[in-house]
Design an enzyme around this catalytic site. Structure first.
Site, PDB file in Angstrom:
ATOM      1  N   HIS A 139       0.933   5.084   1.324  1.00 22.03           N
ATOM      2  CA  HIS A 139       0.223   5.888   2.327  1.00 22.03           C
ATOM      3  C   HIS A 139       0.932   7.239   2.460  1.00 22.03           C
ATOM      4  CE1 HIS A 139      -2.182   6.774   5.844  1.00 22.03           C
ATOM      5  NE2 HIS A 139      -1.080   7.178   6.444  1.00 22.03           N
ATOM      6  N   ASN A 161       0.853  -1.184   0.000  1.00 28.00           N
ATOM      7  CA  ASN A 161       0.000   0.000   0.000  1.00 28.00           C
ATOM      8  C   ASN A 161       0.889   1.234   0.000  1.00 28.00           C
ATOM      9  OD1 ASN A 161      -2.398   1.627   0.403  1.00 28.00           O
ATOM     10  ND2 ASN A 161      -1.814   1.814   2.565  1.00 28.00           N
ATOM     11  N   ASP A 221      -2.531   0.389   7.934  1.00 28.52           N
ATOM     12  CA  ASP A 221      -1.322   1.200   7.728  1.00 28.52           C
ATOM     13  C   ASP A 221      -0.203   0.874   8.727  1.00 28.52           C
ATOM     14  OD1 ASP A 221      -2.692   2.532   5.679  1.00 28.52           O
ATOM     15  OD2 ASP A 221      -3.443   4.072   7.038  1.00 28.52           O
TER      16      ASP A 221
HETATM   17  C1  GRF Z   1      -2.263   9.028  -2.563  1.00 26.68           C
HETATM   18  O1  GRF Z   1      -1.941  10.181  -1.863  1.00 26.68           O
HETATM   19  C2  GRF Z   1      -1.891   7.792  -1.785  1.00 26.68           C
HETATM   20  O2  GRF Z   1      -0.781   7.965  -0.983  1.00 26.68           O
HETATM   21  C3  GRF Z   1      -3.109   7.598  -0.913  1.00 26.68           C
HETATM   22  O3  GRF Z   1      -4.207   7.966  -1.699  1.00 26.68           O
HETATM   23  C4  GRF Z   1      -3.774   8.881  -2.703  1.00 26.68           C
HETATM   24  C5  GRF Z   1      -4.190   8.278  -4.006  1.00 26.68           C
HETATM   25  O4  GRF Z   1      -4.033   9.187  -5.069  1.00 26.68           O
HETATM   26  N1  GRF Z   1      -3.197   6.232  -0.421  1.00 26.68           N
HETATM   27  P1  GRF Z   1      -4.371   8.708  -6.548  1.00 26.68           P
HETATM   28  O5  GRF Z   1      -5.796   8.185  -6.545  1.00 26.68           O
HETATM   29  O6  GRF Z   1      -3.372   7.654  -6.912  1.00 26.68           O
HETATM   30  O7  GRF Z   1      -4.240   9.940  -7.401  1.00 26.68           O
END
Ligand code: GRF
Length: 232
Positions: A122, A120, A158
């Site tokens: 984050h 993931n 997370d």
């Molecule tokens: C990113 O900031 C990621 O870290 C978080 O959600 C956001 C997703 O952005 N988990 P996107 O949909 O890939 O533009």
């Protein structure tokens, strides 16, 4: 089972991955672009979502990648939704599942079934700020640094081992929007660089553990200005 450059992958040289996303899909787009540029040796087998109308699915369709969406309202509870979702994922036979802006908490049963094969991204320097509103929380805490982490997915939200991070310095006039905007391009590089190392078997994943070139490190890999990850 852990992720590595198995015989199966080395035949094509490509790591088969499935991406889960719920929204804008800019991280997915970064993966598609890196793949197309020859910088990411993966096959994106499918993109799945809990939001049938999200932009991430449109990006996948535009790139000719198979998509699948399900709505939570069609399922009685989290466990049945996740079982349906992961049954569909299994049909793609991925070696790695990438959560890229997937905004649902996963049932521990499906996490266990794919232990060590799911990562993931984050937007915080984990273990700081699991959950939501990470940019504002970093500002409220008066942090000097903020960033993004790629970690192994474990049953606790997370909280899995952090593989790699990208860091930025918080400026005096930053707000949550400027921080998010400055971090996003680094997130894209971080995710691509991390998956590239997994695909090349430089990073080996296990259920609750990871190695870099066969070694356990004391801290996550760091994204450098050159866009590469290093253990320094
Ligand atoms: C990113 O900031 C990621 O870290 C978080 O959600 C956001 C997703 O952005 N988990 P996107 O949909 O890939 O533009």
């Amino acid at each position: 089972m852990s992720v590595s450059a198995s015989a199966e992958n080395s035949r094509s040289g490509l790591l088969p991955i499935v991406v889960l996303a719920s929204g804008r899909g800019s991280n997915l787009q970064a993966l598609i672009d890196a793949r197309d540029a020859g910088a990411l040796p993966v096959e994106i087998c499918g993109v799945l979502s809990d939001k049938p109308k999200c932009q991430a699915l449109q990006r996948a369709r535009d790139a000719g990648i198979p998509t699948f969406a399900l709505s939570a309202r069609d399922y009685a509870d989290r466990a049945s939704f996740d079982q349906a979702l992961f049954a569909r994922i299994a049909e793609f036979s991925p070696r790695l599942i990438v959560l890229a802006g997937f905004m649902r908490i996963l049932d521990p049963t499906v996490v266990a079934a794919f232990a060590g094969r799911m990562i993931n991204i984050h937007p915080s320097l984990l273990p700081k700020y699991p959950g939501l509103h990470t940019h504002q929380r970093a500002l409220d805490a008066g942090d000097e640094k903020h960033g993004s982490s790629v970690h192994i997915v474990t049953p606790t939200l997370d909280a899995g081992p952090v593989i790699a991070q990208a860091q930025i310095t918080i400026q005096a006039d930053d707000n949550a929007e400027t921080l998010a905007a400055r971090l996003l391009p680094l997130e894209h590089r971080l995710l691509c660089a991390c998956i590239a190392l997994i695909a090349r078997d430089r990073i080996q994943l296990a259920a609750d553990d990871w190695c870099y070139d066969g070694q356990h490190l004391q801290r996550p890999l760091q994204l450098g200005a050159d866009g590469e990850l290093s253990s320094r």
